[in-house]
Write a protein that holds these residues in place. Structure first.
Motif, PDB file in Angstrom:
ATOM      1  N   ALA A 406       9.903  22.297 -18.550  1.00 18.52           N
ATOM      2  CA  ALA A 406      10.364  22.496 -17.176  1.00 18.52           C
ATOM      3  C   ALA A 406       9.960  23.903 -16.770  1.00 18.52           C
ATOM      4  N   GLU A 407       8.910  23.997 -15.966  1.00 23.29           N
ATOM      5  CA  GLU A 407       8.437  25.318 -15.562  1.00 23.29           C
ATOM      6  C   GLU A 407       8.003  25.297 -14.105  1.00 23.29           C
ATOM      7  N   LYS A 408       8.187  26.447 -13.440  1.00 26.48           N
ATOM      8  CA  LYS A 408       7.783  26.568 -12.037  1.00 26.48           C
ATOM      9  C   LYS A 408       6.318  26.968 -11.986  1.00 26.48           C
ATOM     10  N   ARG A 409       5.545  26.250 -11.141  1.00 23.45           N
ATOM     11  CA  ARG A 409       4.133  26.546 -10.963  1.00 23.45           C
ATOM     12  C   ARG A 409       3.792  26.513  -9.477  1.00 23.45           C
ATOM     13  N   GLN A 410       2.726  27.177  -9.113  1.00 23.71           N
ATOM     14  CA  GLN A 410       2.196  27.112  -7.755  1.00 23.71           C
ATOM     15  C   GLN A 410       1.107  26.047  -7.759  1.00 23.71           C
ATOM     16  N   ALA A 411       1.230  25.069  -6.871  1.00 19.10           N
ATOM     17  CA  ALA A 411       0.268  23.966  -6.876  1.00 19.10           C
ATOM     18  C   ALA A 411       0.010  23.460  -5.465  1.00 19.10           C
ATOM     19  N   THR A 412      -1.148  22.857  -5.284  1.00 22.48           N
ATOM     20  CA  THR A 412      -1.474  22.120  -4.069  1.00 22.48           C
ATOM     21  C   THR A 412      -1.377  20.642  -4.407  1.00 22.48           C
ATOM     22  N   VAL A 413      -0.552  19.926  -3.661  1.00 22.48           N
ATOM     23  CA  VAL A 413      -0.242  18.530  -3.987  1.00 22.48           C
ATOM     24  C   VAL A 413      -0.883  17.612  -2.954  1.00 22.48           C
ATOM     25  N   PHE A 414      -1.490  16.539  -3.438  1.00 23.29           N
ATOM     26  CA  PHE A 414      -2.246  15.611  -2.591  1.00 23.29           C
ATOM     27  C   PHE A 414      -1.720  14.191  -2.778  1.00 23.29           C
ATOM     28  N   PHE A 415      -1.404  13.517  -1.683  1.00 24.44           N
ATOM     29  CA  PHE A 415      -1.025  12.107  -1.726  1.00 24.44           C
ATOM     30  C   PHE A 415      -2.032  11.289  -0.921  1.00 24.44           C
ATOM     31  N   LEU A 416      -2.363  10.119  -1.417  1.00 24.96           N
ATOM     32  CA  LEU A 416      -3.242   9.186  -0.710  1.00 24.96           C
ATOM     33  C   LEU A 416      -2.654   7.789  -0.812  1.00 24.96           C
ATOM     34  N   ASP A 417      -2.727   7.054   0.288  1.00 28.85           N
ATOM     35  CA  ASP A 417      -2.183   5.694   0.324  1.00 28.85           C
ATOM     36  C   ASP A 417      -3.083   4.834   1.207  1.00 28.85           C
ATOM     37  N   ILE A 418      -3.161   3.544   0.911  1.00 25.41           N
ATOM     38  CA  ILE A 418      -3.939   2.627   1.749  1.00 25.41           C
ATOM     39  C   ILE A 418      -3.085   2.207   2.940  1.00 25.41           C
ATOM     40  N   ALA A 419      -3.646   2.348   4.127  1.00 26.36           N
ATOM     41  CA  ALA A 419      -2.914   1.966   5.344  1.00 26.36           C
ATOM     42  C   ALA A 419      -2.862   0.450   5.477  1.00 26.36           C
ATOM     43  N   GLN A 420      -1.733  -0.059   5.953  1.00 28.82           N
ATOM     44  CA  GLN A 420      -1.540  -1.485   6.233  1.00 28.82           C
ATOM     45  C   GLN A 420      -1.879  -2.358   5.015  1.00 28.82           C
ATOM     46  N   PHE A 421      -1.400  -1.907   3.856  1.00 21.26           N
ATOM     47  CA  PHE A 421      -1.758  -2.583   2.609  1.00 21.26           C
ATOM     48  C   PHE A 421      -1.070  -3.939   2.465  1.00 21.26           C
ATOM     49  N   THR A 422       0.161  -4.056   2.951  1.00 25.04           N
ATOM     50  CA  THR A 422       0.893  -5.326   2.823  1.00 25.04           C
ATOM     51  C   THR A 422       0.132  -6.463   3.498  1.00 25.04           C
ATOM     52  N   GLY A 423      -0.339  -6.206   4.715  1.00 25.04           N
ATOM     53  CA  GLY A 423      -1.107  -7.229   5.419  1.00 25.04           C
ATOM     54  C   GLY A 423      -2.398  -7.557   4.700  1.00 25.04           C
ATOM     55  N   ARG A 424      -2.988  -6.562   4.077  1.00 31.19           N
ATOM     56  CA  ARG A 424      -4.237  -6.785   3.339  1.00 31.19           C
ATOM     57  C   ARG A 424      -4.001  -7.716   2.150  1.00 31.19           C
ATOM     58  N   CYS A 425      -2.875  -7.538   1.497  1.00 32.65           N
ATOM     59  CA  CYS A 425      -2.542  -8.399   0.350  1.00 32.65           C
ATOM     60  C   CYS A 425      -2.395  -9.858   0.763  1.00 32.65           C
ATOM     61  N   GLU A 426      -1.965 -10.085   1.985  1.00 28.71           N
ATOM     62  CA  GLU A 426      -1.796 -11.460   2.461  1.00 28.71           C
ATOM     63  C   GLU A 426      -3.136 -12.109   2.813  1.00 28.71           C
ATOM     64  N   ARG A 427      -4.170 -11.292   3.058  1.00 28.15           N
ATOM     65  CA  ARG A 427      -5.469 -11.826   3.477  1.00 28.15           C
ATOM     66  C   ARG A 427      -6.411 -12.091   2.307  1.00 28.15           C
ATOM     67  N   TYR A 428      -6.133 -11.499   1.137  1.00 22.30           N
ATOM     68  CA  TYR A 428      -7.070 -11.620   0.022  1.00 22.30           C
ATOM     69  C   TYR A 428      -6.347 -12.082  -1.246  1.00 22.30           C
ATOM     70  N   SER A 429      -7.135 -12.619  -2.173  1.00 23.21           N
ATOM     71  CA  SER A 429      -6.594 -13.062  -3.463  1.00 23.21           C
ATOM     72  C   SER A 429      -6.226 -11.842  -4.299  1.00 23.21           C
ATOM     73  N   PRO A 430      -5.377 -12.011  -5.319  1.00 23.33           N
ATOM     74  CA  PRO A 430      -5.026 -10.878  -6.188  1.00 23.33           C
ATOM     75  C   PRO A 430      -6.254 -10.224  -6.817  1.00 23.33           C
ATOM     76  N   GLU A 431      -7.228 -11.043  -7.243  1.00 22.93           N
ATOM     77  CA  GLU A 431      -8.423 -10.491  -7.872  1.00 22.93           C
ATOM     78  C   GLU A 431      -9.217  -9.635  -6.887  1.00 22.93           C
ATOM     79  N   GLU A 432      -9.320 -10.097  -5.649  1.00 19.45           N
ATOM     80  CA  GLU A 432     -10.057  -9.338  -4.631  1.00 19.45           C
ATOM     81  C   GLU A 432      -9.352  -8.014  -4.305  1.00 19.45           C
ATOM     82  N   ILE A 433      -8.033  -8.064  -4.197  1.00 19.45           N
ATOM     83  CA  ILE A 433      -7.263  -6.848  -3.902  1.00 19.45           C
ATOM     84  C   ILE A 433      -7.437  -5.817  -5.013  1.00 19.45           C
TER      85      ILE A 433
END
Length: 671
Positions: A406-433
């Motif tokens: 448990a240590e304090k550090r200075q960091a730059t944090v990056f998050f990335l997410d796919i937009a409208q992913f739920t709808g995409r899952c409904e349009r494609y098969s699990p393998e395609e997703i």
């Protein structure tokens, strides 16, 4: 399924040949849940769920891949797994039997496969005792049976050979002096017959001279044990031989013009459980490697059609394993050859003629180093660099009983997410997703790691990464450059696929810098993840989510953007209070590198920021005019609206109903 053999285990089939697969399915009972026919990618999960099953593999085209998968399953994860390898090519039998439980030449009947699986799952080992002494049989047969072995008996050499061929023993104990056929002759016939060539042979006799032992080993004997036999010593040798046979060892290719030396090396390595092949030159080695995979090459420095320098080229060719390595055979006291071999890329060298001890030491050390490198590389694919370093520290310093990190550090944090992913899952098969996500993350991971970042974790369709501060703005440049490169990579990914071109992937990215707590989170006795927590992390996550409110793909906090304007073209998007925080944060969109920014992009930034300045001062009418100008300059990100549209709506609303107090801050009401 018409068979007299009861199936005593589940059978998991992976048959590459379509006609053979169809034939086996047609002769099986579709209602029998003990038999499954699966594709190769489903095999690991099926074996994990049914570790007591018998795996049946057959391949025509991807033999090396099937061998590798079977090898990993049996050799690393499920050492007791029974694997039957089927092939139309009888020449691979020796390789298959070195790696797997059994080999059957295809095509064959389902009944034969079930018979073999039943035999394999009778866990008792079969021992054949060949000795003309009834006293020896009396002293050994009973105790061996009590230890759980099936014991076959023969009282002369000829009877011993016939019994071996009919019962296929796992191990033979053979005397020398016997009527009709002596032990040397019997062992030679057993060793030279394809049915019994792989069984382990212990020769036991009152004849103890070096010449007699030499004759025994020449006949194919694996061990020599003088009489009188002490049962506990014999049992130890038997158990050791079975343990050796159950260990799946590596495949080694020996390249040497001296056929006698090559054969001696191969014989010794075979007795250690390795699978070996020999050849005399580079062209023969290339031909063998196209047909059979190898884990290690042992080569002379000088060859009939090349040298050890060419062996290095073979190891790096596309036809070989990515981590194929080689050891050099060098003349005794020839320092020049040794240096040439090492300079060519050899992991190590062995002086010729090699002793068993020297050969064993170099081969085992080289393979251990290769396994360590491979396991480290595999491990690092599943954990961040920081986690790997922490695990390494804890392993090396384990005796110090270090507390959870448990240590304090200075960091730059990056998050990335796919937009409208739920709808995409409904349009494609699990393998395609899964394919779409993995292709995207493949590119993103390469970009982040190239720019010095570290992947903390993947969370379904999301990714968290970070850069530790180096004490200057250098990390900020790398972070912002990563965003631009990810934009480009995703566009190329969408454009390269006809389906994704019509239905492109869109992402949201959030970037923030500040103090974080780098710590171990989890259950100390079960599983611990090294991760980071704190306000800086939470804000980065909120910025990623907030992108959707402005119809853009990235939001960067002021802590990162304020020092980056010399190198990057950035526009302010808003001053916001993220959900759960009272202190406002200025957030920006990165548009391009300064040197690559177009006049249109510069004009967009100019008009938008003039509009934002008027907006923050409460001059909504003036702001509206600038936002109307910036709207026509907005970059098409594939969204239904733009940041300019957002502010046009706000200015129109606020002008109609001016707020009593106004500081230009906007509150986000959701995470």
């Amino acid at each position: 399924m018409n068979t007299a053999n009861p199936l005593n285990s589940k059978l998991i089939f992976c048959i590459e040949n379509k006609d053979f697969n169809k034939y086996l399915k047609s002769t099986s009972d579709e209602t029998d849940k003990r038999i499954k026919f699966l594709e190769i990618e489903n095999i690991p999960r099926a074996v994990a769920e049914n570790p007591d099953a018998t795996l049946v593999l057959q391949s025509d085209v991807n033999e090396n891949i099937f061998f590798d998968i079977g090898k990993k399953l049996k050799g690393i994860f499920f050492k007791e797994l029974k694997v039957i390898f089927l092939s139309f090519d009888y020449l691979i039998k020796s390789d298959a039997l070195k790696g797997f439980s059994s080999f059957i030449q295809a095509p064959c009947s389902l009944e034969l496969i079930i018979e073999e699986a039943t035999r394999l799952n009778d866990h008792r080992k079969r021992i054949l005792l060949i000795d003309d002494s009834k006293l020896v049989h009396k002293n050994l047969v009973g105790p061996l049976k009590e230890k759980g072995f099936i014991v076959e008996q023969a009282f002369d050499g000829q009877e011993g050979v016939e019994t071996a061929l009919s019962t296929k023993p796992d191990l033979v104990i053979c005397d020398i002096e016997m009527p009709i056929m002596n032990g040397f002759e019997a062992c030679a016939e057993i060793r030279n017959n394809k049915v019994t060539q792989d069984c382990y042979i212990i020769m036991s006799s009152t004849l103890k001279s070096a010449e007699d032992q030499k004759k025994g080993f020449a006949a194919g004997v694996d061990e020599y044990m003088p009489k009188p036999v002490i049962f506990d010593d014999l049992l130890e040798r038997i158990n050791r031989s079975f343990a050796l046979q159950s260990v799946l060892r590596e495949k080694i290719l020996i390249i040497d013009e001296d056929e006698y030396q090559a054969e001696n090396i191969a014989n010794y390595l075979n007795k250690q459980g390795f699978s070996t092949r020999t050849c005399s030159g580079i062209s023969d080695a290339q031909r063998l490697l196209k047909k059979f995979s190898s884990d290690l090459i042992i080569s002379s420095t000088s060859l009939k059609d090349g040298s050890i320098i060419d062996v290095d080229k073979i190891c790096k060719s596309e036809q070989t394993n990515s981590d194929l390595a080689f050891i050099g055979l060098v003349d005794q006291d020839n320092e020049g050859d040794r240096r040439m071999a090492l300079n060519a890329g050899a992991k190590d060298t062995v002086a010729t003629p090699p002793t068993a001890e020297a050969l064993a030491a170099v081969v085992e050390r080289t393979l251990a180093e290769m396994r360590t490198e491979r396991e480290r590389d595999q491990f690092q694919r599943y954990v961040s660099k920081a986690s790997f370093q922490s695990a390494l520290e804890k392993s090396v310093l384990s005796e110090l009983s270090l507390p959870s990190r448990a240590e304090k550090r200075q960091a730059t944090v990056f998050f990335l997410d796919i937009a409208q992913f739920t709808g995409r899952c409904e349009r494609y098969s699990p393998e395609e997703i899964v394919s779409q996500i993995n292709n995207m993350f493949e590119s993103i991971t390469e970009i982040i790691t190239k720019n010095g970042g570290d992947i903390d974790k993947f969370m379904g369709d999301a990714c968290m990464s970070f850069w530790f501060s180096e004490g200057d703005r250098q990390n900020y440049d790398k972070c912002l450059l990563s965003i631009l490169e990810i934009q480009k990579a995703i566009k190329e990914l969408n454009d390269s696929d006809p389906i994704m071109k019509e239905d492109p992937l869109k992402v949201r990215m959030g970037l923030n810098s500040g103090d974080v707590i780098l710590c171990d989170i989890g259950a100390a006795k079960a599983r611990v993840d090294l991760t980071m927590i704190g306000d800086a992390v939470n804000i980065a996550a909120r910025l990623e989510t907030a992108c959707s409110q402005y119809f853009i793909d990235n939001l960067v906090s002021d802590s990162v953007a304020k020092d980056a304007k010399d190198q990057f073209s950035i526009r302010i998007i808003d001053r916001i209070k993220v959900y759960g925080k009272d202190t406002p944060v200025a957030v920006y969109e990165i548009i391009n590198e300064v040197e690559n920014t177009s006049q249109k992009e510069n004009d967009l930034i100019k008009h938008f920021e003039k509009g934002f300045e008027a907006y923050t001062k409460g001059k909504f009418s003036a702001g509206l005019k600038h936002f109307q100008k910036s709207k026509s300059l907005e970059i098409d990100r594939g969204y239904p609206s733009t940041p300019s549209d957002v502010y046009i709506s706000r200015c129109e609303m606020l002008e109609k109903s001016p707020p009593k107090t106004w500081d230009g801050t906007w509150s986000l009401e959701s995470k």
